[in-house]
Design an enzyme around this catalytic site. Structure first.
Site, mmCIF file in Angstrom:
data_model
loop_
_atom_site.group_PDB
_atom_site.id
_atom_site.type_symbol
_atom_site.label_atom_id
_atom_site.label_comp_id
_atom_site.label_asym_id
_atom_site.label_seq_id
_atom_site.Cartn_x
_atom_site.Cartn_y
_atom_site.Cartn_z
ATOM 1 N N LYS A 1 -20.447 -46.473 -62.811
ATOM 2 C CA LYS A 1 -20.049 -44.959 -62.248
ATOM 3 C C LYS A 1 -21.590 -44.737 -62.005
ATOM 4 O O LYS A 1 -22.353 -44.279 -62.757
ATOM 5 C CB LYS A 1 -19.456 -44.262 -63.342
ATOM 6 C CG LYS A 1 -18.952 -42.954 -62.522
ATOM 7 C CD LYS A 1 -18.648 -41.956 -63.586
ATOM 8 C CE LYS A 1 -19.842 -40.808 -63.710
ATOM 9 N NZ LYS A 1 -20.490 -40.131 -62.696
ATOM 10 N N GLU B 1 -29.569 -44.755 -73.137
ATOM 11 C CA GLU B 1 -30.848 -44.533 -72.831
ATOM 12 C C GLU B 1 -31.264 -42.973 -72.299
ATOM 13 O O GLU B 1 -30.435 -42.628 -71.183
ATOM 14 C CB GLU B 1 -31.187 -45.337 -71.550
ATOM 15 C CG GLU B 1 -30.925 -46.823 -71.693
ATOM 16 C CD GLU B 1 -32.296 -47.595 -72.193
ATOM 17 O OE1 GLU B 1 -33.241 -46.981 -72.246
ATOM 18 O OE2 GLU B 1 -32.244 -48.717 -72.698
ATOM 19 N N CYS C 1 -37.631 -40.728 -67.014
ATOM 20 C CA CYS C 1 -37.735 -40.689 -68.407
ATOM 21 C C CYS C 1 -39.045 -40.939 -68.944
ATOM 22 O O CYS C 1 -39.285 -40.281 -70.094
ATOM 23 C CB CYS C 1 -36.653 -41.336 -69.137
ATOM 24 S SG CYS C 1 -36.838 -43.161 -68.441
ATOM 25 N N GLU D 1 -37.423 -31.389 -72.021
ATOM 26 C CA GLU D 1 -37.522 -32.188 -70.796
ATOM 27 C C GLU D 1 -37.633 -31.346 -69.614
ATOM 28 O O GLU D 1 -37.044 -30.703 -69.437
ATOM 29 C CB GLU D 1 -36.678 -33.138 -71.014
ATOM 30 C CG GLU D 1 -37.235 -34.344 -69.787
ATOM 31 C CD GLU D 1 -36.065 -35.463 -69.795
ATOM 32 O OE1 GLU D 1 -34.885 -35.286 -69.950
ATOM 33 O OE2 GLU D 1 -36.320 -36.583 -69.770
HETATM 34 P P1 NAD Z 1 -26.366 -36.508 -66.709
HETATM 35 O O1 NAD Z 1 -26.360 -36.556 -68.308
HETATM 36 O O2 NAD Z 1 -26.296 -35.128 -66.249
HETATM 37 O O3 NAD Z 1 -25.583 -37.562 -65.989
HETATM 38 C C1 NAD Z 1 -25.805 -38.959 -66.295
HETATM 39 C C2 NAD Z 1 -24.414 -39.376 -65.935
HETATM 40 O O4 NAD Z 1 -23.431 -39.310 -66.811
HETATM 41 C C3 NAD Z 1 -23.841 -39.226 -64.911
HETATM 42 O O5 NAD Z 1 -23.162 -40.261 -64.054
HETATM 43 C C4 NAD Z 1 -22.635 -38.122 -65.099
HETATM 44 O O6 NAD Z 1 -21.709 -38.072 -64.325
HETATM 45 C C5 NAD Z 1 -22.400 -38.831 -66.427
HETATM 46 N N1 NAD Z 1 -21.562 -37.794 -67.001
HETATM 47 C C6 NAD Z 1 -21.407 -36.810 -67.099
HETATM 48 N N2 NAD Z 1 -20.491 -36.133 -68.182
HETATM 49 C C7 NAD Z 1 -20.049 -37.229 -68.662
HETATM 50 C C8 NAD Z 1 -18.975 -37.381 -69.826
HETATM 51 N N3 NAD Z 1 -18.408 -36.254 -70.209
HETATM 52 N N4 NAD Z 1 -18.471 -38.653 -69.962
HETATM 53 C C9 NAD Z 1 -19.117 -39.471 -69.284
HETATM 54 N N5 NAD Z 1 -20.120 -39.559 -68.453
HETATM 55 C C10 NAD Z 1 -20.404 -38.210 -68.141
HETATM 56 O O7 NAD Z 1 -28.069 -36.772 -66.626
HETATM 57 P P2 NAD Z 1 -28.799 -36.916 -65.343
HETATM 58 O O8 NAD Z 1 -29.039 -35.304 -65.057
HETATM 59 O O9 NAD Z 1 -28.115 -37.491 -64.309
HETATM 60 O O10 NAD Z 1 -30.042 -37.635 -65.553
HETATM 61 C C11 NAD Z 1 -31.320 -37.043 -65.969
HETATM 62 C C12 NAD Z 1 -31.446 -37.673 -67.397
HETATM 63 O O11 NAD Z 1 -31.514 -39.059 -67.459
HETATM 64 C C13 NAD Z 1 -32.875 -37.149 -67.866
HETATM 65 O O12 NAD Z 1 -32.869 -36.779 -69.294
HETATM 66 C C14 NAD Z 1 -33.603 -38.452 -68.204
HETATM 67 O O13 NAD Z 1 -34.550 -38.364 -68.862
HETATM 68 C C15 NAD Z 1 -32.637 -39.336 -68.259
HETATM 69 N N6 NAD Z 1 -33.109 -40.732 -68.076
HETATM 70 C C16 NAD Z 1 -33.259 -41.634 -68.875
HETATM 71 C C17 NAD Z 1 -33.714 -43.095 -68.653
HETATM 72 C C18 NAD Z 1 -33.970 -43.911 -69.817
HETATM 73 O O14 NAD Z 1 -34.166 -45.138 -69.539
HETATM 74 N N7 NAD Z 1 -34.131 -43.402 -71.150
HETATM 75 C C19 NAD Z 1 -33.875 -43.298 -67.350
HETATM 76 C C20 NAD Z 1 -33.640 -42.388 -66.481
HETATM 77 C C21 NAD Z 1 -33.170 -40.973 -66.641
#
Ligand code: NAD
Length: 499
Positions: A175, A250, A284, A383
């Site tokens: 997704k 992650e 990240c 963050e």
């Molecule tokens: P987010 O948590 O808002 O969304 C991530 C994903 O989760 C999206 O596809 C979203 O639709 C989905 N999601 C939301 N609610 C959900 C639920 N209840 N059940 C299942 N899935 C659900 O994060 P974001 O704002 O898209 O991303 C930014 C974050 O990602 C930052 O904190 C960043 O640090 C982190 N990030 C981490 C890494 C890593 O490798 N550690 C890499 C890239 C980004």
């Protein structure tokens, strides 16, 4: 497919299927919607998972080299379409085109790298306690993978999840994020053309609250791998607990960037700035907190501000742009709030601050340098994920290690020094999953991208990342003429008598 905007429908069981709802896709550089996609619902999610379940055993039966051949075709197709893909990334996510090209070539490399594991997923033969018995442990596919990704690397994160899944012999339902569905759908088209069997890779556009929840609540899922924010990661883990589904998360980061007085200051300044401003600070592993030894602090800050002033802010499609917009209005507002809170708490804006003027509705924030902060402030603990950097002086190595470790996050940390003793001290005391000495990211394919604490249990890349997508099976073969004989750790056992 429309060349400029790509596919619109979810890719399920080898077909593009229109979902019941619609969602506009916004160009962050203008704030305007430029296309629309269809959104899948829970029942389409179930269909995708059923297709994945159905396809997985057949895919696992292919020789690993056959799976690798498909993956190499995917890599070649990514390269052949690299400019179209890079432009799509820019349009929906807003990173500068030069960075998007790097993301595209890096995505192809994920497939080539993991294809090489065709001959490297090995087992172990164990000495048996019994004559005429062979014991081994082999690595087998985990089954059906549910992958959930964020918006900051909408193409590369598809590759990072799909490539290891494919070589392991799994099927996958991925997704994408609501803000950036097009890159993943463009990848779906390439999967289709490269001969991925129906159902082995499925790409869904959908809301986290609908499709994400349905994925985590499904009995069809054998592994959930998610990259995203801490609150969503926690929710996913709670949902997965009901079925005891394994979860690899992650999550975010708050990387400390430590500069010692003996470091090459020019290198440290340029590296600290690149690590803060790449992808508009939305990585990240970005430098989120810079600590500089007091004797060079003022010189460092002055040079950092010079670099910040020299950045060309503009249309990310323009070859000369260094800094593009934030991905969305919500993300822009989050950065604004973080800076406002810092100022309210007593911090001082040394350079920048505020939205960039004259950007015609785009979600631009000025490169910003902040001083006068303390470890307790939100700008040092939460963050920021934007082009904003607090820079803090420190007096001793021990002090800075204490400050660096004072974080809920534990993903990446940076140290700039030429003192070998301090390097080794940092290796022993800095409690982060990735430590970069005198260099910045990105991480390498063969490394292990792993975080501690709230950066999430789980990891990607390399041999250790691939392990997430495999499980182990122990096989006991009695090839003697009679029952297994000899010492049994749980007591005597005859044929047919279980211990
Ligand atoms: P987010 O948590 O808002 O969304 C991530 C994903 O989760 C999206 O596809 C979203 O639709 C989905 N999601 C939301 N609610 C959900 C639920 N209840 N059940 C299942 N899935 C659900 O994060 P974001 O704002 O898209 O991303 C930014 C974050 O990602 C930052 O904190 C960043 O640090 C982190 N990030 C981490 C890494 C890593 O490798 N550690 C890499 C890239 C980004």
């Amino acid at each position: 497919m429309n060349e400029a905007t790509g596919e619109r429908d979810s890719y399920i069981n080898g077909e593009f299927i229109t979902g019941p709802d619609r969602l506009g896709v916004t160009n962050p550089a203008t704030g305007q919607d430029f296309t629309e996609i269809s959104l899948a619902d829970a029942s389409m999610t179930e269909s995708a998972l059923a297709a994945a379940r159905n396809a997985q055993p057949g895919w696992a039966r292919h020789a690993p080299l056959e799976r690798a051949a498909v993956m190499k075709r995917i890599a070649d197709l990514i390269d052949a379409n690299s400019e179209t893909l890079a432009e799509l990334i820019v349009r929906e996510q807003g990173k500068p085109i030069a960075e998007a090209r790097g993301e595209t070539s890096g995505s192809a490399e994920f497939f080539r790298f993991f294809a090489e594991y065709a001959r490297r997923i090995e087992g172990e033969i164990l000495p048996s306690d019994h004559a005429g018995e062979q014991i081994w442990i082999q690595r087998v596919p985990i089954g059906v993978v549910a992958a959930i990704i964020p918006w900051n690397y909408p193409l590369a994160l598809v590759a990072r999840k799909v490539a290891p899944s494919m070589i392991a012999g799994n099927s996958i339902v991925l997704k994408s994020h609501e803000n950036t569905p097009l890159s993943a759908l463009a990848m779906a088209r390439l999967f289709h053309h490269s001969g991925v069997p129906r159902g082995v890779v499925n790409i869904i556009s959908g809301l986290g609250s609908v499709v994400g929840e349905a994925m985590c609540a499904s009995d069809e899922v054998d592994l959930i791998t998610m990259t995203g924010s801490v609150p969503t990661g926690k929710r996913i883990m709670r949902n997965a607990a009901d079925r005891l589904t394994p979860v690899s998360l992650e999550l975010g980061g708050k990387a400390p960037f430590i500069v010692m007085a003996d470091a090459d200051l020019d290198l440290a300044v340029r590296s600290a700035a690149s690590s803060r401003y790449m992808n508009c600070g939305q990585v990240c592993i970005c430098n989120e907190r810079t600590f500089v030894e007091r004797s060079v602090h003022d010189a460092f800050v002055a040079r950092f501000i010079e670099v910040s002033k020299s950045l060309r802010i503009g249309d990310p499609m323009d070859e000369s742009t260094d800094l593009g917009p934030k991905v969305s209005l919500a993300e822009l507002e989050k950065v604004e709030k973080r800076v406002d809170a810092a100022v309210e708490a007593g911090a001082e804006i040394l350079y920048g601050g505020g939205r960039t003027e004259g950007m015609k509705g785009g979600y631009y924030y000025n490169p910003t340098v902040i001083g006068g902060v303390t470890d307790a402030m939100s700008i040092m603990q939460d963050e920021t994920f934007g082009p904003v950097i607090p820079i803090v002086p420190f007096d001793s190595f021990d002090d800075v290690v204490t400050s660096a470790n004072n974080s809920r996050y534990g993903l990446s940390a940076y140290l700039f020094t030429n003192n070998l003793k301090q390097v080794m001290e940092a290796v022993n005391t800095v409690e982060f999953g990735e430590l970069y000495i005198n260099r910045i990211g990105p991480e390498s394919l063969q490394g292990y991208h792993v975080g501690y604490r709230n950066s999430g249990p789980g990891g990607d890349d390399g041999t250790h990342g691939l392990e997430t997508y495999l499980r182990k099976k122990t096989v006991y073969v009695n090839y003697s003429d009679g029952p297994t004989t000899g010492l049994m750790p749980y007591g005597k056992q005859d044929a047919g008598e279980a211990s």
